[in-house]
Design an enzyme around this catalytic site. Structure first.
Site, PDB file in Angstrom:
ATOM      1  N   TYR A 163       0.849  -1.203   0.000  1.00  0.00           N
ATOM      2  CA  TYR A 163       0.000   0.000   0.000  1.00  0.00           C
ATOM      3  C   TYR A 163       0.885   1.255   0.000  1.00  0.00           C
ATOM      4  CZ  TYR A 163      -4.465   2.400   0.484  1.00  0.00           C
ATOM      5  OH  TYR A 163      -5.573   3.176   0.263  1.00  0.00           O
ATOM      6  N   LYS A 170      -3.753   7.993   3.490  1.00  0.00           N
ATOM      7  CA  LYS A 170      -5.081   7.698   4.036  1.00  0.00           C
ATOM      8  C   LYS A 170      -5.142   8.019   5.532  1.00  0.00           C
ATOM      9  CE  LYS A 170      -7.168   6.135   0.297  1.00  0.00           C
ATOM     10  NZ  LYS A 170      -8.079   7.008  -0.459  1.00  0.00           N
TER      11      LYS A 170
HETATM   12  N1  NAD Z   1     -10.750  -0.253  -4.639  1.00  0.00           N
HETATM   13  C1  NAD Z   1     -10.415  -0.488  -3.397  1.00  0.00           C
HETATM   14  O1  NAD Z   1     -10.056  -1.611  -3.026  1.00  0.00           O
HETATM   15  C2  NAD Z   1     -10.482   0.624  -2.379  1.00  0.00           C
HETATM   16  C3  NAD Z   1     -10.512   0.273  -1.014  1.00  0.00           C
HETATM   17  C4  NAD Z   1     -10.570   1.304  -0.084  1.00  0.00           C
HETATM   18  C5  NAD Z   1     -10.594   2.630  -0.500  1.00  0.00           C
HETATM   19  N2  NAD Z   1     -10.557   2.929  -1.828  1.00  0.00           N
HETATM   20  C6  NAD Z   1     -10.596   4.342  -2.207  1.00  0.00           C
HETATM   21  O2  NAD Z   1     -11.800   4.598  -2.885  1.00  0.00           O
HETATM   22  C7  NAD Z   1     -11.659   5.774  -3.680  1.00  0.00           C
HETATM   23  C8  NAD Z   1     -12.208   5.509  -5.067  1.00  0.00           C
HETATM   24  O3  NAD Z   1     -11.399   4.584  -5.753  1.00  0.00           O
HETATM   25  P1  NAD Z   1     -11.997   3.361  -6.585  1.00  0.00           P
HETATM   26  O4  NAD Z   1     -11.393   2.125  -5.997  1.00  0.00           O
HETATM   27  O5  NAD Z   1     -13.459   3.481  -6.731  1.00  0.00           O
HETATM   28  O6  NAD Z   1     -11.283   3.511  -7.997  1.00  0.00           O
HETATM   29  P2  NAD Z   1     -11.705   4.349  -9.319  1.00  0.00           P
HETATM   30  O7  NAD Z   1     -10.498   4.289 -10.192  1.00  0.00           O
HETATM   31  O8  NAD Z   1     -12.972   3.875  -9.861  1.00  0.00           O
HETATM   32  O9  NAD Z   1     -11.906   5.828  -8.748  1.00  0.00           O
HETATM   33  C9  NAD Z   1     -10.838   6.698  -8.515  1.00  0.00           C
HETATM   34  C10 NAD Z   1     -11.300   8.046  -8.997  1.00  0.00           C
HETATM   35  O10 NAD Z   1     -10.328   9.050  -8.665  1.00  0.00           O
HETATM   36  C11 NAD Z   1     -10.432  10.015  -9.688  1.00  0.00           C
HETATM   37  N3  NAD Z   1      -9.283  10.939  -9.701  1.00  0.00           N
HETATM   38  C12 NAD Z   1      -7.958  10.628  -9.712  1.00  0.00           C
HETATM   39  N4  NAD Z   1      -7.241  11.780  -9.790  1.00  0.00           N
HETATM   40  C13 NAD Z   1      -8.140  12.810  -9.799  1.00  0.00           C
HETATM   41  C14 NAD Z   1      -8.033  14.223  -9.886  1.00  0.00           C
HETATM   42  N5  NAD Z   1      -6.847  14.843 -10.006  1.00  0.00           N
HETATM   43  N6  NAD Z   1      -9.157  14.969  -9.864  1.00  0.00           N
HETATM   44  C15 NAD Z   1     -10.389  14.371  -9.774  1.00  0.00           C
HETATM   45  N7  NAD Z   1     -10.551  13.041  -9.710  1.00  0.00           N
HETATM   46  C16 NAD Z   1      -9.445  12.270  -9.731  1.00  0.00           C
HETATM   47  C17 NAD Z   1     -10.496   9.166 -10.949  1.00  0.00           C
HETATM   48  O11 NAD Z   1     -10.945   9.931 -12.057  1.00  0.00           O
HETATM   49  C18 NAD Z   1     -11.482   8.092 -10.523  1.00  0.00           C
HETATM   50  O12 NAD Z   1     -12.811   8.484 -10.828  1.00  0.00           O
HETATM   51  C19 NAD Z   1     -10.177   6.135  -3.604  1.00  0.00           C
HETATM   52  O13 NAD Z   1      -9.996   7.120  -2.609  1.00  0.00           O
HETATM   53  C20 NAD Z   1      -9.531   4.833  -3.161  1.00  0.00           C
HETATM   54  O14 NAD Z   1      -8.285   5.036  -2.516  1.00  0.00           O
HETATM   55  C21 NAD Z   1     -10.507   1.940  -2.780  1.00  0.00           C
END
Ligand code: NAD
Length: 262
Positions: A163, A170
């Site tokens: 990570y 985070k």
């Molecule tokens: N997928 C997992 O396992 C997981 C687990 C826990 C937390 N998260 C968190 O959930 C959140 C969403 O991620 P996800 O997994 O749905 O993936 P995802 O790729 O679908 O979403 C990530 C989003 O971040 C946006 N983004 C990145 N840079 C940006 C910028 N400069 N301006 C505006 N938007 C921007 C992207 O366009 C995308 O829509 C993130 O914060 C991620 O760290 C994900």
């Protein structure tokens, strides 16, 4: 894409929700938007740039979103333009979801010791400080109170191999949520970090050995299953209702119980 089944007495009817972070139908943000919509809320959504627009626009349409706007938080003025549009369209806001994160690939895939100063700064800016900026713009619109969410991960409090820089990022996000909850509580605005278990999304595909993390999660989860984006969406929806009106600041794990395991 799942069909939206209208409910007889939707608990979020009349609520206005801005959801930031939909890249495609696998995005956690999409799970949130879809749950809010199914529970009666009106939606505003954003897409990163012109390349992302053709993927997000059909989803926005399927969700009957009133707003679908470009937002790259690294582009000066775009965040302000989104909140101007919210003000002009709705005059207020009830729910804000920040579901975005970023770190340059070379910094994400190396250990924390090797993360560049520039990469660290960009990861903090896009993944944390943008939420503080959003909260500042959203708060004046939450005239009847409101709820704000930011997506965190277990790597904020425990070391999750691979990570890397996102762990400290985070951790900062969760701390920012607590301080915002403290500052905005008197205005009736509640702020929650949400900590979903691992989900196969585009952002997750940037993490080394992510499939191992998924296997480990399903093996360790007391409920014996991985979570999906609807689980995250409905957990947020609950926190946005008056049933959760005395809850703020704490991190809600939506991970099938993985976080309680030694
Ligand atoms: N997928 C997992 O396992 C997981 C687990 C826990 C937390 N998260 C968190 O959930 C959140 C969403 O991620 P996800 O997994 O749905 O993936 P995802 O790729 O679908 O979403 C990530 C989003 O971040 C946006 N983004 C990145 N840079 C940006 C910028 N400069 N301006 C505006 N938007 C921007 C992207 O366009 C995308 O829509 C993130 O914060 C991620 O760290 C994900």
């Amino acid at each position: 894409m799942k069909p939206l089944t209208p409910l007889a007495n939707p608990v979020l009817a009349g609520k206005k929700a801005l959801v930031v972070g939909i890249a495609n139908e696998y995005s956690i943000a999409y799970g949130c938007a879809s749950a809010f919509r199914r529970l009666g809320a009106e939606l505003g959504v954003t897409y990163l740039n012109a390349k992302a627009k053709p993927f997000v626009e059909p989803l926005a349409k399927a969700l009957d979103a009133s707003l679908c706007l470009p937002l790259n938080v690294e582009q000066a003025g775009e965040l302000e333009a989104v909140f101007d549009a919210v003000r002009q369209t709705w005059g207020r806001l009830d729910i804000l979801v920040h579901s975005i994160a970023f770190a340059p690939m070379e910094d994400l895939q190396g250990g924390l010791l090797d993360c560049s100063a520039e990469g660290f700064k960009r990861a903090m800016d896009v993944s944390v400080h943008s939420f503080v900026r959003m909260a500042k713009l959203a708060a004046p619109l939450m005239s009847d109170g409101g709820t704000m969410f930011a997506m965190s991960y277990h790597g904020a409090t425990k070391v999750v191999p691979n990570y890397n820089v996102m762990g400290p990022v985070k951790a900062a996000l969760e701390a920012a949520c607590r301080y915002l909850a403290y500052e905005l509580g008197p205005q009736g605005i509640r702020v929650h970090p949400i900590s979903p278990g691992p989900l196969k999304t585009r952002a997750a595909s940037g993490l080394k050995d992510f499939d191992l993390l998924l296997n480990e999660a399903v093996n360790r989860a007391p409920v014996g299953e991985l979570v999906d984006i609807d689980d995250v969406g409905f957990a947020c929806a609950y926190l946005a209702t008056p049933y959760a009106r005395r809850l703020t600041g704490q991190t809600l794990y939506v991970d099938g119980g993985v976080n309680i395991m030694a």
